[in-house]
Design a protein around this motif. Structure first.
Motif, PDB file in Angstrom:
ATOM      1  N   GLU A 227       0.857  -1.179   0.000  1.00  0.00           N
ATOM      2  CA  GLU A 227       0.000   0.000   0.000  1.00  0.00           C
ATOM      3  C   GLU A 227       0.895   1.230   0.000  1.00  0.00           C
ATOM      4  OE1 GLU A 227      -0.513   1.831   3.371  1.00  0.00           O
ATOM      5  OE2 GLU A 227       1.381   0.773   3.660  1.00  0.00           O
ATOM      6  N   ASN A 228       0.595   2.125  -0.947  1.00  0.00           N
ATOM      7  CA  ASN A 228       1.402   3.327  -1.108  1.00  0.00           C
ATOM      8  C   ASN A 228       0.597   4.382  -1.858  1.00  0.00           C
ATOM      9  OD1 ASN A 228       4.266   3.618  -0.186  1.00  0.00           O
ATOM     10  ND2 ASN A 228       4.414   1.535  -1.025  1.00  0.00           N
ATOM     11  N   PRO A 229       1.081   5.625  -1.877  1.00  0.00           N
ATOM     12  CA  PRO A 229       0.453   6.645  -2.724  1.00  0.00           C
ATOM     13  C   PRO A 229       0.656   6.324  -4.201  1.00  0.00           C
ATOM     14  CG  PRO A 229       1.819   7.642  -1.016  1.00  0.00           C
ATOM     15  CD  PRO A 229       2.140   6.187  -1.027  1.00  0.00           C
ATOM     16  N   LEU A 230      -0.179   6.908  -5.035  1.00  0.00           N
ATOM     17  CA  LEU A 230      -0.155   6.594  -6.464  1.00  0.00           C
ATOM     18  C   LEU A 230       1.192   6.890  -7.106  1.00  0.00           C
ATOM     19  CD1 LEU A 230      -3.680   7.995  -7.407  1.00  0.00           C
ATOM     20  CD2 LEU A 230      -3.013   5.583  -7.331  1.00  0.00           C
ATOM     21  N   PHE A 231       1.769   8.054  -6.810  1.00  0.00           N
ATOM     22  CA  PHE A 231       3.023   8.405  -7.478  1.00  0.00           C
ATOM     23  C   PHE A 231       4.126   7.433  -7.112  1.00  0.00           C
ATOM     24  CE2 PHE A 231       3.846  10.626  -3.459  1.00  0.00           C
ATOM     25  CZ  PHE A 231       5.194  10.406  -3.265  1.00  0.00           C
ATOM     26  N   LEU A 232       4.095   6.916  -5.883  1.00  0.00           N
ATOM     27  CA  LEU A 232       5.148   6.008  -5.451  1.00  0.00           C
ATOM     28  C   LEU A 232       4.950   4.608  -6.031  1.00  0.00           C
ATOM     29  CD1 LEU A 232       7.689   6.278  -3.843  1.00  0.00           C
ATOM     30  CD2 LEU A 232       6.425   5.703  -1.768  1.00  0.00           C
ATOM     31  N   ILE A 233       3.700   4.231  -6.247  1.00  0.00           N
ATOM     32  CA  ILE A 233       3.420   2.962  -6.930  1.00  0.00           C
ATOM     33  C   ILE A 233       3.999   3.012  -8.340  1.00  0.00           C
ATOM     34  CG2 ILE A 233       1.580   1.493  -7.863  1.00  0.00           C
ATOM     35  CD1 ILE A 233      -0.136   2.394  -5.437  1.00  0.00           C
ATOM     36  N   GLN A 234       3.823   4.156  -9.002  1.00  0.00           N
ATOM     37  CA  GLN A 234       4.341   4.271 -10.371  1.00  0.00           C
ATOM     38  C   GLN A 234       5.863   4.354 -10.404  1.00  0.00           C
ATOM     39  OE1 GLN A 234       3.561   7.922 -12.432  1.00  0.00           O
ATOM     40  NE2 GLN A 234       4.026   7.056 -14.432  1.00  0.00           N
ATOM     41  N   THR A 235       6.440   5.262  -9.604  1.00  0.00           N
ATOM     42  CA  THR A 235       7.889   5.446  -9.674  1.00  0.00           C
ATOM     43  C   THR A 235       8.642   4.207  -9.204  1.00  0.00           C
ATOM     44  OG1 THR A 235       7.921   6.499  -7.480  1.00  0.00           O
ATOM     45  CG2 THR A 235       7.762   7.953  -9.407  1.00  0.00           C
ATOM     46  N   SER A 236       7.969   3.365  -8.411  1.00  0.00           N
ATOM     47  CA  SER A 236       8.599   2.120  -7.944  1.00  0.00           C
ATOM     48  C   SER A 236       8.365   0.952  -8.903  1.00  0.00           C
ATOM     49  CB  SER A 236       8.057   1.750  -6.564  1.00  0.00           C
ATOM     50  OG  SER A 236       8.269   2.793  -5.635  1.00  0.00           O
ATOM     51  N   ARG A 237       7.583   1.190  -9.969  1.00  0.00           N
ATOM     52  CA  ARG A 237       7.298   0.200 -11.003  1.00  0.00           C
ATOM     53  C   ARG A 237       6.560  -1.026 -10.452  1.00  0.00           C
ATOM     54  NH1 ARG A 237      11.478  -2.240 -12.776  1.00  0.00           N
ATOM     55  NH2 ARG A 237      12.914  -1.595 -11.130  1.00  0.00           N
ATOM     56  N   PHE A 238       5.718  -0.814  -9.456  1.00  0.00           N
ATOM     57  CA  PHE A 238       4.998  -1.941  -8.867  1.00  0.00           C
ATOM     58  C   PHE A 238       3.993  -2.554  -9.840  1.00  0.00           C
ATOM     59  CE2 PHE A 238       5.759  -0.040  -4.404  1.00  0.00           C
ATOM     60  CZ  PHE A 238       6.972  -0.698  -4.310  1.00  0.00           C
ATOM     61  N   GLU A 239       3.600  -1.813 -10.858  1.00  0.00           N
ATOM     62  CA  GLU A 239       2.689  -2.391 -11.848  1.00  0.00           C
ATOM     63  C   GLU A 239       3.334  -3.569 -12.568  1.00  0.00           C
ATOM     64  OE1 GLU A 239       5.121   0.516 -14.263  1.00  0.00           O
ATOM     65  OE2 GLU A 239       4.257   0.429 -12.246  1.00  0.00           O
ATOM     66  N   GLU A 292       0.283  17.009  -9.339  1.00  0.00           N
ATOM     67  CA  GLU A 292       0.541  16.725 -10.756  1.00  0.00           C
ATOM     68  C   GLU A 292       0.875  15.256 -10.969  1.00  0.00           C
ATOM     69  OE1 GLU A 292       3.623  19.209 -12.227  1.00  0.00           O
ATOM     70  OE2 GLU A 292       2.419  21.048 -12.211  1.00  0.00           O
ATOM     71  N   GLN A 293       1.793  14.734 -10.135  1.00  0.00           N
ATOM     72  CA  GLN A 293       2.289  13.387 -10.378  1.00  0.00           C
ATOM     73  C   GLN A 293       1.260  12.325 -10.027  1.00  0.00           C
ATOM     74  OE1 GLN A 293       6.374  13.185  -9.492  1.00  0.00           O
ATOM     75  NE2 GLN A 293       6.580  10.999  -9.868  1.00  0.00           N
ATOM     76  N   ASN A 294       0.444  12.566  -9.012  1.00  0.00           N
ATOM     77  CA  ASN A 294      -0.604  11.591  -8.684  1.00  0.00           C
ATOM     78  C   ASN A 294      -1.624  11.472  -9.809  1.00  0.00           C
ATOM     79  OD1 ASN A 294       0.127  10.487  -6.169  1.00  0.00           O
ATOM     80  ND2 ASN A 294      -0.603  12.292  -5.087  1.00  0.00           N
ATOM     81  N   ALA A 295      -1.999  12.610 -10.404  1.00  0.00           N
ATOM     82  CA  ALA A 295      -2.963  12.579 -11.508  1.00  0.00           C
ATOM     83  C   ALA A 295      -2.383  11.829 -12.697  1.00  0.00           C
ATOM     84  CB  ALA A 295      -3.342  14.000 -11.905  1.00  0.00           C
ATOM     85  N   THR A 296      -1.134  12.118 -13.016  1.00  0.00           N
ATOM     86  CA  THR A 296      -0.471  11.428 -14.130  1.00  0.00           C
ATOM     87  C   THR A 296      -0.301   9.948 -13.839  1.00  0.00           C
ATOM     88  OG1 THR A 296       0.726  13.458 -14.685  1.00  0.00           O
ATOM     89  CG2 THR A 296       1.601  11.396 -15.567  1.00  0.00           C
ATOM     90  N   ALA A 297       0.073   9.629 -12.593  1.00  0.00           N
ATOM     91  CA  ALA A 297       0.298   8.234 -12.219  1.00  0.00           C
ATOM     92  C   ALA A 297      -0.976   7.414 -12.344  1.00  0.00           C
ATOM     93  CB  ALA A 297       0.837   8.158 -10.789  1.00  0.00           C
ATOM     94  N   LEU A 298      -2.115   7.975 -11.911  1.00  0.00           N
ATOM     95  CA  LEU A 298      -3.362   7.222 -11.970  1.00  0.00           C
ATOM     96  C   LEU A 298      -3.726   6.896 -13.415  1.00  0.00           C
ATOM     97  CD1 LEU A 298      -5.779   5.943 -10.610  1.00  0.00           C
ATOM     98  CD2 LEU A 298      -6.901   8.186 -10.607  1.00  0.00           C
TER      99      LEU A 298
END
Length: 347
Positions: A227-239, A292-298
């Motif tokens: 569980e993490n914020p959206l931007f950190l899920i993206q920057t960490s490549r968890f997808e 900005e980054q959370n919107a882009t990450a989602l």
């Protein structure tokens, strides 16, 4: 308040060696932004800032602004060195180093700092804030001031709050729509009693581990989710290692930058002002970048994962399941801070 120190001689030695290996000498900054002396002379003071996040996160970009403003506005009297990517250790290790004075500024989450000062637990209450605007107003206002009031007792000063953000669950098994969907899933959490208790009440198996170990743990199936914020899920490549993202919004996690109390008080008043004003500017920049980054990450994560929102009715199931955590926190820190948090909840 009872004074707490999580420090050992071995830890101090390890940190000193780590900082030396990383170029921790004040005359040789590790970043690429300059020596910290605009006038070409030797700085009078060096501020080392350590954090665990990557260079492409809002927090690190905000610390670059802090570096720029401190060095410019101090006219080279202060040099700033940035150490991202857990290069100085975990959040806990860096907060310990900040206590000892071997690190001037440690940036981490209030969730980890709660291991040092229980009052910080109030900022981690589950489902306390539904949006960032309400949370930011509370954290930078009366609630945040009260939560940090005793940090001086453990040798720290709250330099500024920033933001880790509203947290959501990812996993590799199925979408999470109700607490029942979390049952028996191993969810990596931070080393924080409130986080672990909340996920236990939701039926999951909370598994604390260092953030640096998480990607591999997800890849190997050691844990089912995180569980993490959206931007950190993206920057960490968890997808790349998770299939489902559920917008649970279960915690808002504030970031906090602590500065060693003795060091800060050793600065002349004009330099104290330079540092605090730069920290405030960095906070506002980080908030802007987070939005900005959370919107882009989602939008990006929707193309890579199955993303689901939680209906209001189902959200209430999560709220009800974690209600006992509020009583647990009252037992730890008393009623005043919890009641203040609940009052701030309305905005």
């Amino acid at each position: 308040m009872r004074r707490k120190r999580f420090v050992s001689a071995a830890l101090a030695t390890l940190l000193a060696l780590t900082m030396t290996a990383c170029g921790g000498d004040s005359s040789t900054p590790t970043n690429d932004e300059g020596s910290g002396s605009d006038a070409g002379g030797t700085p009078e003071y060096t501020i080392k800032v350590g954090h665990t996040l990557q260079e492409d996160t809002p927090a690190h970009k905000a610390w670059l602004l802090f570096e720029e403003q401190v060095e410019a506005n101090s006219e080279g009297r202060i040099a700033v060195e940035l150490y991202p990517n857990s290069s100085l250790g975990t959040e806990r290790v860096m907060f310990e180093a900040c206590q000892m004075g071997t690190l001037e500024v440690a940036y981490g989450t209030t969730s980890v700092l709660a291991n040092f000062d229980k009052n910080m637990e109030v900022l981690d209450l589950p489902f306390l804030f539904e949006d960032e605007a309400t949370a930011r107003a509370a954290i930078t206002g009366e609630l945040g001031t009260a939560a940090a009031a005793n940090l001086g007792d453990i040798g720290l000063i709250n330099l500024t709050y920033m933001e880790n953000g509203i947290r959501h669950v990812t996993n590799s098994s199925h979408p999470i729509n109700t607490p029942d969907d979390l049952r028996d899933l191993k969810i990596r959490t931070m080393e924080n009693s409130i986080h672990m208790s909340s996920f236990t009440h939701l039926g999951a198996s909370p598994t604390p581990m260092a953030f640096t170990e998480l990607f591999t743990a997800l890849q190997q199936g050691t844990v089912d989710g995180e569980e993490n914020p959206l931007f950190l899920i993206q920057t960490s490549r968890f997808e790349e290692v998770q299939d489902y993202l559920s917008l649970t919004g279960h915690f808002y996690t504030a970031g906090i930058a602590t500065i060693n109390k003795a060091f800060f008080e050793s600065l002349p008043e004009d330099l104290q002002t330079v540092v605090t004003e730069a920290a405030d500017a960095a906070r506002e920049e980080e908030y802007r970048l987070c939005d900005e980054q959370n919107a882009t990450a989602l939008e990006y994560l929707k193309t890579e994962m199955e993303v689901n929102e939680i209906s209001p009715e189902n959200r209430q199931l999560f709220v009800d399941a974690t209600a006992p955590v509020y009583d647990e926190v009252r037992t730890e820190i008393g009623d005043e801070l919890v009641d203040m948090a609940l009052a701030a909840q309305a905005g």
